[in-house]
Write an enzyme that holds these catalytic residues in place. Sequence first.
Site, PDB file in Angstrom:
ATOM      1  N   TYR A 195     -29.844  19.803  27.503  1.00  0.00           N
ATOM      2  CA  TYR A 195     -28.536  20.854  27.837  1.00  0.00           C
ATOM      3  C   TYR A 195     -30.217  22.427  28.483  1.00  0.00           C
ATOM      4  CZ  TYR A 195     -30.772  23.370  23.597  1.00  0.00           C
ATOM      5  OH  TYR A 195     -31.880  24.237  22.522  1.00  0.00           O
ATOM      6  N   ASP A 204     -32.788  30.030  15.875  1.00  0.00           N
ATOM      7  CA  ASP A 204     -32.259  29.700  17.088  1.00  0.00           C
ATOM      8  C   ASP A 204     -33.525  30.058  17.994  1.00  0.00           C
ATOM      9  OD1 ASP A 204     -30.859  27.599  18.540  1.00  0.00           O
ATOM     10  OD2 ASP A 204     -30.148  29.777  19.849  1.00  0.00           O
ATOM     11  N   HIS A 224     -27.144  22.539  12.388  1.00  0.00           N
ATOM     12  CA  HIS A 224     -27.639  23.524  13.432  1.00  0.00           C
ATOM     13  C   HIS A 224     -27.884  25.122  12.952  1.00  0.00           C
ATOM     14  CE1 HIS A 224     -30.215  25.420  16.097  1.00  0.00           C
ATOM     15  NE2 HIS A 224     -29.490  26.094  16.612  1.00  0.00           N
ATOM     16  N   TYR A 281     -33.738  31.016  28.438  1.00  0.00           N
ATOM     17  CA  TYR A 281     -34.269  29.814  29.121  1.00  0.00           C
ATOM     18  C   TYR A 281     -33.839  29.515  29.868  1.00  0.00           C
ATOM     19  CZ  TYR A 281     -30.601  28.507  24.748  1.00  0.00           C
ATOM     20  OH  TYR A 281     -29.997  27.900  23.781  1.00  0.00           O
TER      21      TYR A 281
END
Length: 316
Positions: free
Chosen positions: A150, A101, A295, A230
Amino acid sequence: MEGIEHRTVKVNGINMHIAEKGEGPIVLFLHGFPELWYSWRHQIQYISSQGYHAVAPDLRGYGDTDAPTSITSYTCFHIVGDIIALIDSLGVENVYLVAHDWGALIGWYLCLFRPDRIKAYVCLSVPYMPRNPNVKPVDGMHAVYGDDYYICRFQEPGKIEAEFAKADTEEIITTFLTVRKPGPPILPKEGIRSTPNVPNTLPSWLTKEDITYYASKFNKSGFTGGLNYYRNINLNWELTGAWSGAQIKVPVKFITGDLDVVYTSLGTKEYIEGGAFKKDVPFLEEVVIQQGVAHFNNQEAAEDVNNHIYEFIKKF
C-alpha cells in the site's frame, strides 16, 4: 459528542482544528490514516473524566485543519513543528503523548527531536523504526513487499486519489478501518473494492454514524493531505541522517493487537519481542499485545486501551 469542545488554533503557519475536554495535565492524542481527531472519541471521554485535559487535533492535511498544497509541506519537521506550536499554544512545557499509526510515527519523531516536551509516550501499533543508513525506506518496501504494497501504491501523486474517486468515501473508510487480514497490507490494482477480508457488516465497535462522520470530512478535504505523509517517507529519511543510531529517551508503553498489520509484517514481531526495540528505546517500560485485536485498537479495544493509558501516565 457530549462535552467535547472544538476550536481552531494558529500553529506553524497553518490553522489547526482541535477537539478537547477536561481540565488538568494535558494528554495529547495524534491520529493516523485515514482518521481524524474523532478516532480518539472514547479516549477523550475517559481520560478527561480522570482529571486530565484531553486534546486531539486534526493533523495537517486532515479534517478541519489546513492542507497545504505542496507535497514537501508534509515532512516530519513540518508535522512536529505543528505539534510543538500546539503545545506552546496550550501554555504548558510538556504533555503526555498518545499516538497511533501515522500519529505514532510522528510521536517517535517528536520524542526524538524534542524529548523535553514529552512526559511519557503511549504508542499504539507502530513501534520505533530506527533509521537504516543504507536503504531508503520506500525502496526497501518495494524490494521486500512488491509494487502493490500500500505504501508503494501511495507514492505517485494523484494516482491513488483517482482510484479512490471511483469508490464511495464511506466504502473506503469502512475498508481501511475493518480489514482484518494480518501481514503487510496489499492494495490490489483492481481497486479498493477487491481488498480481501473486509466484513459485510460493521463490527460492534464501529457504527454507521462513525463512518458517516469520517466520510463527511474526507469528502470535504480529500485524501491528498494524508497521502502526502507517505510521499515524504524517503525525504524524511534524507532529512534525519543526523539522528542515525539515536535512542528514544522518553518513558514509553507500547500497545498493539496480535492481528495488527504492522505487528504481523516482516520482522516487526521479532524486533518488538527480541530485544532490539528495548535497545533503541531504553525507557520502554511495557509492551502489551492485545489478543484478537487488529490495527485500529484505540477504537476496537477502546476500554482496554483507556485503562492502559491511564495506568501508565498516572505514574509520572
